[in-house]
Design an enzyme around this catalytic site. Structure first.
Site, PDB file in Angstrom:
ATOM      1  N   SER A 165       0.894  -1.245  -0.057  1.00 25.39           N
ATOM      2  CA  SER A 165       0.000  -0.108  -0.010  1.00 25.39           C
ATOM      3  C   SER A 165       0.829   1.417   0.007  1.00 25.39           C
ATOM      4  O   SER A 165       2.176   1.151   0.311  1.00 25.39           O
ATOM      5  CB  SER A 165      -0.781  -0.004   1.362  1.00 25.39           C
ATOM      6  N   TYR A 178      -3.872   0.083   9.815  1.00 23.21           N
ATOM      7  CA  TYR A 178      -3.676  -0.461   8.436  1.00 23.21           C
ATOM      8  C   TYR A 178      -2.403   0.086   8.103  1.00 23.21           C
ATOM      9  O   TYR A 178      -1.691  -0.600   7.210  1.00 23.21           O
ATOM     10  CB  TYR A 178      -4.851   0.340   7.578  1.00 23.21           C
TER      11      TYR A 178
END
Length: 281
Positions: A165, A178
């Site tokens: 990510s 996250y």
């Protein structure tokens, strides 16, 4: 060992019911690779399976929580029986939870109280949900690599692609859990690549920039256009738009090809429209 014949190979895709990984699964099947779809929502998996079969591909759906080692091992036994030994693993299961996401970008006195559904600071997040985000993203990747990597090690060939990510490179506001998880994915990708190199297993990661899915649409779009967060992302993305799931496929196809990418391991490749290249100034 060089292997450019992708036919009769078996790919396992976790998180295969999601927007990005379902596209990757379909693209694998279009190359005559047999695909095992793993996820928690069987209805979503079956939809992808039916799409693959309608196009003449081979796929099976297996419901499993990738953070549960026993469930992943049970899935591995079934997949080996139905399709054969996994030689391509796409670790895409993960995601976030609203109760682990702050609604503010920096500390406010209000968060020292209990908070509410509409207001969440760091100090009134649900720590159990926070922990679960880290577990499913990080341990889900570790456990799947542990289970399916064993057969790859026995056969001395294989390719693992983790899904990283923008959070793997820098912390983004609001999504601390996250971010911790995806930063860990980048580090684990490098560690596992070095560890498994003697077994002729290549391990890399794809780091998508900002792509829309069911969850992110609610955060980044409004009926009138972009939310403030969505507009901020677009402003910091030189290409001026969100990514499309199909735009991950070229990188995936390169990484799974033992001839084209046979000397590529331990990389984290951003596909982000230039987001990381832009300082915003």
């Amino acid at each position: 060992m060089v292997n450019i014949n992708l036919q009769n190979r078996v790919a396992v895709v976790t998180g295969a019911g999601g927007t990005l990984c379902s596209e990757m699964a379909r693209a694998l099947a279009q190359q005559e690779i047999k695909v095992a779809l793993i996820g928690r929502d069987m209805n979503k998996l079956v939809q992808v399976e039916e799409q693959i079969k309608a196009e003449g591909g081979t796929a099976i759906s297996v419901s499993a929580d990738v953070s549960d080692q026993q469930k992943v091992e049970e899935a591995q036994v079934l997949i080996k029986k139905e399709l054969g030994i996994c030689s391509i693993l796409i670790n895409g299961a993960g995601g976030n939870q609203p109760d682990a996401i702050t609604t503010i970008n920096e500390f406010e006195e209000q968060e020292l109280d209990d908070g509410s559904a509409d207001f969440r600071g760091f100090f009134n997040l649900d720590m159990e949900k926070f922990k679960s985000v880290i577990e499913v993203n990080t341990m889900g990747t570790v456990i799947s690599s542990f289970v399916f990597g064993k057969d790859m090690a026995r056969t001395k060939q294989g390719c693992i692609i983790n899904i990283a990510s923008m959070n793997s490179y820098r912390p983004l506001s609001r999504v601390a859990a996250y971010g911790i998880a995806k930063a860990g994915i980048a580090n684990f990708t490098q560690w596992l690549a070095a560890y498994l190199a003697p077994a002729n297993i290549r391990v890399n990661a794809i780091a998508p920039g900002f792509f829309l899915n069911e969850r992110s649409k609610k955060l980044l779009l409004t009926p009138e256009g972009y939310s403030s967060r969505g507009a901020n992302i677009i402003q910091h993305t030189p290409m001026g738009r969100f990514g499309e799931a199909t735009e991950l496929i070229g990188c995936m196809n390169w990484l799974i090809n033992d001839e084209a990418a046979g000397f590529v391991t331990g990389t984290v490749i951003p596909i982000d429209g230039g987001f990381l290249a832009s300082s915003g100034v």
